[in-house]
Design a protein around this motif. Structure first.
Motif, PDB file in Angstrom:
ATOM      1  N   ALA A  76     -38.862  -8.783  -2.102  1.00 53.24           N
ATOM      2  CA  ALA A  76     -38.684  -8.836  -3.558  1.00 53.24           C
ATOM      3  C   ALA A  76     -37.195  -8.835  -3.894  1.00 53.24           C
ATOM      4  CB  ALA A  76     -39.367  -7.642  -4.216  1.00 53.24           C
ATOM      5  N   ALA A  77     -36.801  -9.704  -4.808  1.00 46.13           N
ATOM      6  CA  ALA A  77     -35.385  -9.803  -5.196  1.00 46.13           C
ATOM      7  C   ALA A  77     -34.907  -8.493  -5.815  1.00 46.13           C
ATOM      8  CB  ALA A  77     -35.204 -10.950  -6.194  1.00 46.13           C
ATOM      9  N   VAL A  82     -26.920 -10.591 -11.016  1.00 49.55           N
ATOM     10  CA  VAL A  82     -26.741 -11.941 -11.550  1.00 49.55           C
ATOM     11  C   VAL A  82     -25.654 -12.661 -10.771  1.00 49.55           C
ATOM     12  CG1 VAL A  82     -27.480 -11.221 -13.855  1.00 49.55           C
ATOM     13  CG2 VAL A  82     -25.037 -11.150 -13.245  1.00 49.55           C
ATOM     14  N   THR A  83     -25.471 -13.936 -11.078  1.00 47.46           N
ATOM     15  CA  THR A  83     -24.391 -14.710 -10.470  1.00 47.46           C
ATOM     16  C   THR A  83     -23.077 -14.371 -11.165  1.00 47.46           C
ATOM     17  OG1 THR A  83     -25.888 -16.517  -9.925  1.00 47.46           O
ATOM     18  CG2 THR A  83     -23.543 -17.026  -9.984  1.00 47.46           C
ATOM     19  N   ASN A 158     -31.487 -11.774  -2.784  1.00 45.99           N
ATOM     20  CA  ASN A 158     -32.573 -12.663  -3.175  1.00 45.99           C
ATOM     21  C   ASN A 158     -32.678 -13.766  -2.120  1.00 45.99           C
ATOM     22  OD1 ASN A 158     -34.602 -13.855  -4.859  1.00 45.99           O
ATOM     23  ND2 ASN A 158     -33.094 -15.350  -5.555  1.00 45.99           N
ATOM     24  N   GLY A 159     -33.890 -14.268  -1.915  1.00 40.15           N
ATOM     25  CA  GLY A 159     -34.065 -15.350  -0.963  1.00 40.15           C
ATOM     26  C   GLY A 159     -34.740 -14.900   0.321  1.00 40.15           C
ATOM     27  N   SER A 160     -34.830 -15.824   1.262  1.00 39.02           N
ATOM     28  CA  SER A 160     -35.504 -15.573   2.532  1.00 39.02           C
ATOM     29  C   SER A 160     -34.499 -15.491   3.675  1.00 39.02           C
ATOM     30  CB  SER A 160     -36.516 -16.685   2.832  1.00 39.02           C
ATOM     31  OG  SER A 160     -37.034 -16.560   4.137  1.00 39.02           O
ATOM     32  N   GLY A 178     -32.448  -2.766  -3.293  1.00 36.84           N
ATOM     33  CA  GLY A 178     -31.128  -2.629  -3.909  1.00 36.84           C
ATOM     34  C   GLY A 178     -30.396  -1.349  -3.559  1.00 36.84           C
ATOM     35  N   THR A 179     -30.695  -0.780  -2.395  1.00 36.03           N
ATOM     36  CA  THR A 179     -30.089   0.501  -2.019  1.00 36.03           C
ATOM     37  C   THR A 179     -28.565   0.431  -1.975  1.00 36.03           C
ATOM     38  OG1 THR A 179     -32.050   1.057  -0.714  1.00 36.03           O
ATOM     39  CG2 THR A 179     -30.049   2.314  -0.274  1.00 36.03           C
TER      40      THR A 179
END
Length: 215
Positions: A76-77, A82-83, A158-160, A178-179
């Motif tokens: 999970a993202a 954000v960018t 985010n992503g694989s 997000g630790t």
């Protein structure tokens, strides 16, 4: 002459007189059955047997395995990231205050409660940490151009990671839940973390598709 009847005889006679009972029809009594509770374990066993026979258990196991594999391939993202639209930099002091005595295997105190400890004094950050969005081709390309497997760890928000490892032939990590980004107060990616003395320098960077910029 009228003969008087003793009162006790009258009383005894009254008690022997059958009084008419009030008649009421309550209907025909129904059959009575004993209460029998099913054995819960037997019910469960029967249900499991039926599920196995129908193939339902095998289907459930396959679906669970597929969902688990999907989460491993693509976690999970990290929410709230954000960018980066503008550069931002700050230092992070990893020093902590020990809340209680830390003892070794023999019970000897090696760090006393209340003592301030900086992990970088004993375990320096030998590789830079690069946080990026694995679904953003520009960020991935920037990270691949400007770092090597020896000098940096690539950490996705985010992503694989598995898909990128296969494509780039390089190890990718993932910031689970997000630790790290939360601890370092990172809000945008790509972000670069490297040691600066006894602190960490954290930078959120703006990247483009242009080549050659090492940030």
């Amino acid at each position: 002459m009228t003969r008087r009847i003793p009162l006790r005889i009258v009383a005894m006679a009254c008690t022997c007189v059958a009084l008419p009972a009030s008649a009421k029809d309550y209907g025909r009594p129904g059959a009575v059955f004993p209460v029998i509770e099913a054995d819960l374990l037997s019910v469960i066993q029967q249900r499991l047997t039926a599920m196995k026979a129908s193939g339902e258990i095998d289907r459930a196991n396959r679906q669970l395995a597929e969902r688990t594999a999907a989460k491993v391939r693509r976690p999970a993202a990290v929410s709230g990231i954000v960018t980066a639209k503008q550069e931002r930099r700050w230092t992070f002091d990893p020093t902590i205050t020990v809340g209680q005595d830390l003892r070794d295997g023999r019970g000897r105190v090696i760090v006393a409660a209340g003592m301030r400890v900086n992990p970088l004094d004993t375990v320096p950050l030998r590789q830079k940490l690069v946080f990026l969005d694995g679904d953003d081709a520009a960020q991935v390309a920037w990270a691949m151009r400007n770092t090597t497997a020896l000098d940096a760890k690539l950490i996705l928000v985010n992503g694989s990671p598995f898909a990128l490892m296969k494509a780039a032939q390089r190890r990718f990590y993932f910031d689970q839940q997000g630790t790290l980004t939360r601890r370092l107060e990172i809000r945008a990616v790509p972000a670069l973390v490297e040691q600066q003395g006894r602190a960490l320098l954290v930078r959120e960077l703006v990247v483009s598709k242009a080549k050659g910029d090492r940030g």
